[in-house]
Design a protein around this motif. Structure first.
Motif, PDB file in Angstrom:
ATOM      1  N   PRO A 270      64.156 115.839  23.666  1.00 52.68           N
ATOM      2  CA  PRO A 270      65.545 115.398  23.542  1.00 52.68           C
ATOM      3  C   PRO A 270      66.180 115.068  24.893  1.00 52.68           C
ATOM      4  N   VAL A 271      66.994 114.033  24.909  1.00 57.03           N
ATOM      5  CA  VAL A 271      67.727 113.643  26.117  1.00 57.03           C
ATOM      6  C   VAL A 271      69.202 113.549  25.728  1.00 57.03           C
ATOM      7  N   THR A 272      70.060 114.005  26.611  1.00 58.63           N
ATOM      8  CA  THR A 272      71.504 113.911  26.336  1.00 58.63           C
ATOM      9  C   THR A 272      72.139 112.917  27.297  1.00 58.63           C
ATOM     10  N   GLU A 273      72.788 111.895  26.726  1.00 58.43           N
ATOM     11  CA  GLU A 273      73.387 110.815  27.530  1.00 58.43           C
ATOM     12  C   GLU A 273      74.702 110.410  26.891  1.00 58.43           C
ATOM     13  N   PRO A 274      75.700 110.029  27.656  1.00 60.02           N
ATOM     14  CA  PRO A 274      76.877 109.442  27.022  1.00 60.02           C
ATOM     15  C   PRO A 274      76.534 108.083  26.406  1.00 60.02           C
ATOM     16  N   THR A 275      77.039 107.819  25.227  1.00 58.18           N
ATOM     17  CA  THR A 275      76.862 106.516  24.573  1.00 58.18           C
ATOM     18  C   THR A 275      77.946 106.354  23.510  1.00 58.18           C
ATOM     19  N   PHE A 276      78.231 105.099  23.171  1.00 57.47           N
ATOM     20  CA  PHE A 276      79.318 104.757  22.241  1.00 57.47           C
ATOM     21  C   PHE A 276      78.738 104.721  20.829  1.00 57.47           C
ATOM     22  N   VAL A 277      79.130 105.684  20.018  1.00 53.26           N
ATOM     23  CA  VAL A 277      78.521 105.820  18.686  1.00 53.26           C
ATOM     24  C   VAL A 277      79.586 106.032  17.605  1.00 53.26           C
ATOM     25  N   ASP A 278      79.149 105.897  16.383  1.00 54.35           N
ATOM     26  CA  ASP A 278      79.952 106.262  15.213  1.00 54.35           C
ATOM     27  C   ASP A 278      80.160 107.773  15.350  1.00 54.35           C
ATOM     28  N   SER A 279      81.413 108.175  15.611  1.00 53.79           N
ATOM     29  CA  SER A 279      81.635 109.544  16.072  1.00 53.79           C
ATOM     30  C   SER A 279      82.703 110.259  15.256  1.00 53.79           C
ATOM     31  N   PRO A 280      82.469 111.537  14.969  1.00 49.45           N
ATOM     32  CA  PRO A 280      83.495 112.289  14.228  1.00 49.45           C
ATOM     33  C   PRO A 280      84.677 112.713  15.107  1.00 49.45           C
TER      34      PRO A 280
END
Ligand code: LMR
Length: 340
Positions: A270-280
Motif C-alpha cells: 500500500p502507498v498513501t498519496e494525496p489525490t482527488f477522488v470521490d470522497s465522503p
C-alpha cells in the motif's frame, strides 16, 4: 479485429504471467503525443512494473511509440491512431489509463478557461474507457481536473460501470511543488519534505497543509508567500512558456510517480498519496470530490483519510477551496447531463 484478438491474447498471457509475478500491467496513455504525453510515455517505459504500454493520440502516437520502444526495458510498446479501431485496441485489456489529452493554458487563462475544449475530449475518452476497459483505473491529468474527474464519473455512471475507487484526479504535482518550494526556503532535500496537499487542483482549491509538514513553524509573510506559490505554481510555468503551454515535464514526472504508486499498491504494497477522488469528507456539504491523503491498494482508493488536525489559517483556506470546488464539480456534472 486481428489487432484486438492479439491484444486480448497478450492480455491473457500477461495475466497468466501476473499470477507468478504481481507486477505486470498494461498501461494506456490517451494523448500520448502531446506535451505531457511524450515525457510521460518515456517515464512509463522506464517503469519495470509496466509490461505493456499502449500509446494513443489523434496523431503522432505511432512515432512516439517507435521512439520510446528503443528504451531498453522489456515492456511492449504500441502506438494507436483513431483509424482501425485504434482507441478500442489501445484500451482493451488495459489495467491503468492515464489521460493527459487536451489543450494547455496560455498566459492569462485559468484552468477553468480550458473547460469548453477539454470537457468534450475527456468525455469522449471516458466513453471509450467505459466501453473497452470498464475495470481499469483511470488517472485524469487533463485540466480542469476539478471538473474533468466528475465528467469521467458521470460517463461511467451513465454506462453502469462506475467504481469510485478506480477514478483519480492527479494532484501529485501540487505535492511535488510543495516539497520543492519548501526546500528552497529551508535549504533541505525536497525528498525529505513531504507536504500533504488537499482540496483540488487549481488556484485556491490547492491547500498545502504546512502544519503537517516538517515546518509547521513557517508563519506570517513567508508562509503566505509559500502557500501562494504552491497554489499558483502552474502559472509560473505558463508565464515563462509565454504562449507555448503549461507544465509538461514536471507534470509528466508527477503523473508517472502517481502511476507508480498505484502499480506498487496494486501489487500488494500500500502507498498513501494525496489525490482527488470521490470522497465522503464533504459530501454532506454537496462536495462530491475532494483531494486528501488516500491509501491505495489492490482495489484502488482503499482508505480516504480525513484532513486531520489543521491550523486555523488552513481551515480558512479549506473553506475558500470548498466554494470553488463545489462550482467546478457541478460544472462537470452539468456538462455530461446536457451533453451526454
Ligand atoms: C499545472 O499545475 O502545472 C498544470 O495543471 C497545468 C496548468 O495549467 O497549470
Amino acid at each position: 479485429m486481428v489487432a484486438i484478438a492479439r491484444s486480448l491474447f497478450a492480455s491473457a498471457q500477461r495475466r497468466a504471467f501476473s499470477s507468478s509475478s504481481a507486477t505486470a500491467y498494461k498501461v494506456a496513455v490517451l494523448g500520448a503525443a502531446g506535451g505531457i504525453g511524450q515525457p510521460l510515455s518515456l517515464l512509463l517505459k522506464l517503469n519495470d512494473k509496466v509490461t505493456d504500454l499502449a500509446l494513443y493520440d489523434l496523431r503522432g502516437a505511432p512515432g512516439v511509440a517507435a521512439d520510446v520502444s528503443h528504451v531498453p526495458t522489456n515492456s511492449t510498446v504500441a502506438g494507436y491512431l483513431p483509424d482501425n479501431d485504434g482507441l478500442k485496441t489501445a484500451l482493451t485489456g488495459t489495467d491503468v489509463i492515464l489521460i493527459p489529452a487536451g489543450i494547455p493554458r496560455k498566459p492569462g487563462m485559468t484552468r477553468d478557461d480550458l473547460f469548453n475544449t477539454n470537457a468534450s475530449i475527456v468525455r469522449d475518452l471516458a466513453k471509450a474507457a467505459a466501453e473497452y476497459a470498464p475495470k481499469a483505473f483511470v488517472l485524469v491529468i487533463a485540466n480542469p481536473v476539478n471538473s474533468t474527474v466528475p465528467i469521467v464519473s458521470e460517463v461511467f455512471k451513465s454506462k453502469g460501470v462506475y467504481d469510485p475507487k478506480r477514478l483519480f484526479g492527479v494532484t501529485t504535482l501540487d505535492v511535488l511543488r510543495s516539497s520543492r518550494f519548501i526546500s528552497q526556503i529551508v535549504g533541505t532535500d525536497p525528498k525529505a519534505e513531504p507536504v500533504p496537499v488537499v482540496g483540488g487542483h487549481s488556484g485556491v482549491t490547492i491547500v498545502p497543509l504546512l502544519s503537517q509538514s516538517n515546518h509547521p513553524e513557517l508563519e506570517g509573510e513567508t508562509r503566505d508567500a509559500l502557500v501562494h506559490r504552491i497554489q499558483f505554481g502552474g502559472d509560473e510555468v505558463v508565464k515563462a512558456k509565454d504562449g507555448a503551454g503549461s507544465a509538461t515535464l514536471s507534470m509528466a514526472q508527477a503523473a508517472a510517480r502517481f502511476a507508480d504508486s498505484l502499480l506498487t499498491s496494486l501489487s500488494g504494497t500500500p502507498v498513501t498519496e494525496p489525490t482527488f477522488v470521490d470522497s465522503p469528507l464533504f459530501k454532506d456539504e454537496g462536495i462530491e470530490f475532494f483531494a486528501s491523503k488516500v491509501t491505495l491498494g489492490p482495489s484502488g482508493a482503499e482508505t480516504i483519510h480525513p484532513l486531520g488536525e489543521i491550523s486555523e489559517y488552513e481551515a480558512t483556506l479549506v473553506e475558500a477551496a470548498k466554494v470553488d470546488l463545489k462550482k467546478n464539480i457541478a460544472k462537470g456534472i452539468k456538462f455530461v447531463a446536457e451533453n451526454p
